[in-house]
Design a protein around this motif. Sequence first.
Motif, PDB file in Angstrom:
ATOM      1  N   LEU A  11       0.760  -1.055  -0.083  1.00 48.70           N
ATOM      2  CA  LEU A  11       0.156   0.032  -0.022  1.00 48.70           C
ATOM      3  C   LEU A  11       0.676   1.295   0.129  1.00 48.70           C
ATOM      4  N   ALA A  12       2.080   1.160   0.316  1.00 49.12           N
ATOM      5  CA  ALA A  12       3.119   2.145   0.306  1.00 49.12           C
ATOM      6  C   ALA A  12       3.450   2.713  -1.300  1.00 49.12           C
ATOM      7  N   LEU A  13       3.442   1.790  -2.055  1.00 46.06           N
ATOM      8  CA  LEU A  13       3.547   2.177  -3.517  1.00 46.06           C
ATOM      9  C   LEU A  13       2.389   2.852  -3.931  1.00 46.06           C
ATOM     10  N   PRO A  14       2.960   4.009  -5.132  1.00 49.74           N
ATOM     11  CA  PRO A  14       2.039   4.942  -5.584  1.00 49.74           C
ATOM     12  C   PRO A  14       0.976   4.103  -6.240  1.00 49.74           C
ATOM     13  N   GLY A  15      -0.407   4.789  -5.807  1.00 46.00           N
ATOM     14  CA  GLY A  15      -1.651   4.369  -6.437  1.00 46.00           C
ATOM     15  C   GLY A  15      -2.209   3.071  -6.201  1.00 46.00           C
ATOM     16  N   ARG A  25      -7.856 -10.908   0.328  1.00 46.46           N
ATOM     17  CA  ARG A  25      -7.325  -9.530   0.111  1.00 46.46           C
ATOM     18  C   ARG A  25      -6.312  -9.665  -1.090  1.00 46.46           C
ATOM     19  N   SER A  26      -6.346  -8.507  -1.874  1.00 49.31           N
ATOM     20  CA  SER A  26      -5.707  -8.150  -2.955  1.00 49.31           C
ATOM     21  C   SER A  26      -5.202  -6.724  -3.164  1.00 49.31           C
ATOM     22  N   PHE A  27      -4.024  -6.398  -3.704  1.00 51.85           N
ATOM     23  CA  PHE A  27      -3.373  -5.312  -4.016  1.00 51.85           C
ATOM     24  C   PHE A  27      -3.516  -4.772  -5.190  1.00 51.85           C
ATOM     25  N   ARG A  28      -3.935  -3.600  -5.781  1.00 51.54           N
ATOM     26  CA  ARG A  28      -4.087  -3.357  -6.987  1.00 51.54           C
ATOM     27  C   ARG A  28      -3.743  -2.003  -7.204  1.00 51.54           C
ATOM     28  N   VAL A  29      -3.297  -1.774  -8.699  1.00 57.96           N
ATOM     29  CA  VAL A  29      -2.966  -0.156  -9.099  1.00 57.96           C
ATOM     30  C   VAL A  29      -3.718  -0.221 -10.756  1.00 57.96           C
ATOM     31  N   GLY A  30      -3.900   0.884 -10.961  1.00 58.51           N
ATOM     32  CA  GLY A  30      -4.100   1.331 -12.186  1.00 58.51           C
ATOM     33  C   GLY A  30      -5.461   0.850 -12.651  1.00 58.51           C
ATOM     34  N   GLY A  31      -6.605   1.191 -12.046  1.00 57.32           N
ATOM     35  CA  GLY A  31      -7.826   0.669 -12.695  1.00 57.32           C
ATOM     36  C   GLY A  31      -7.997  -0.797 -12.196  1.00 57.32           C
ATOM     37  N   GLY A  32      -7.477  -1.310 -11.089  1.00 58.52           N
ATOM     38  CA  GLY A  32      -7.607  -2.440 -10.822  1.00 58.52           C
ATOM     39  C   GLY A  32      -6.841  -3.859 -10.905  1.00 58.52           C
TER      40      GLY A  32
END
Length: 107
Positions: A11-15, A25-32
């Motif tokens: 979660l510390a990574l941008p976006g 649980r999952s961790f996502r970026v850029g529109g999922g």
Amino acid sequence: MDVDAAAAAALALPGVTEADHHGRRSFRVGGGKVLATVPADGVLNVLVGEDLAHAVSAQPGVELLWWGQKLSGVRVELALVDAALLDELLQDAWARRAPAALRRPEP
């Protein structure tokens, strides 16, 4: 390292945001786009590139992650993996999926 510490690193990574992924649980970026998932307590699946996956698969707590016949990343046993290695894995997954606007360095 535990799941909460790994989640904080992701979660510390941008976006990056956290979302449900089939009840996990999952961790996502850029529109999922999924970077990592938590398939079980103490385990993180990180969707890194093939080259990095092969390069780190001999490290303690890391094994190749297959989706059928496709190599999709690595499965990480959080109690065994080095924190710096996990950070590298998360960075790679993020760099592969983050939108260009997030990947560009700020002026």
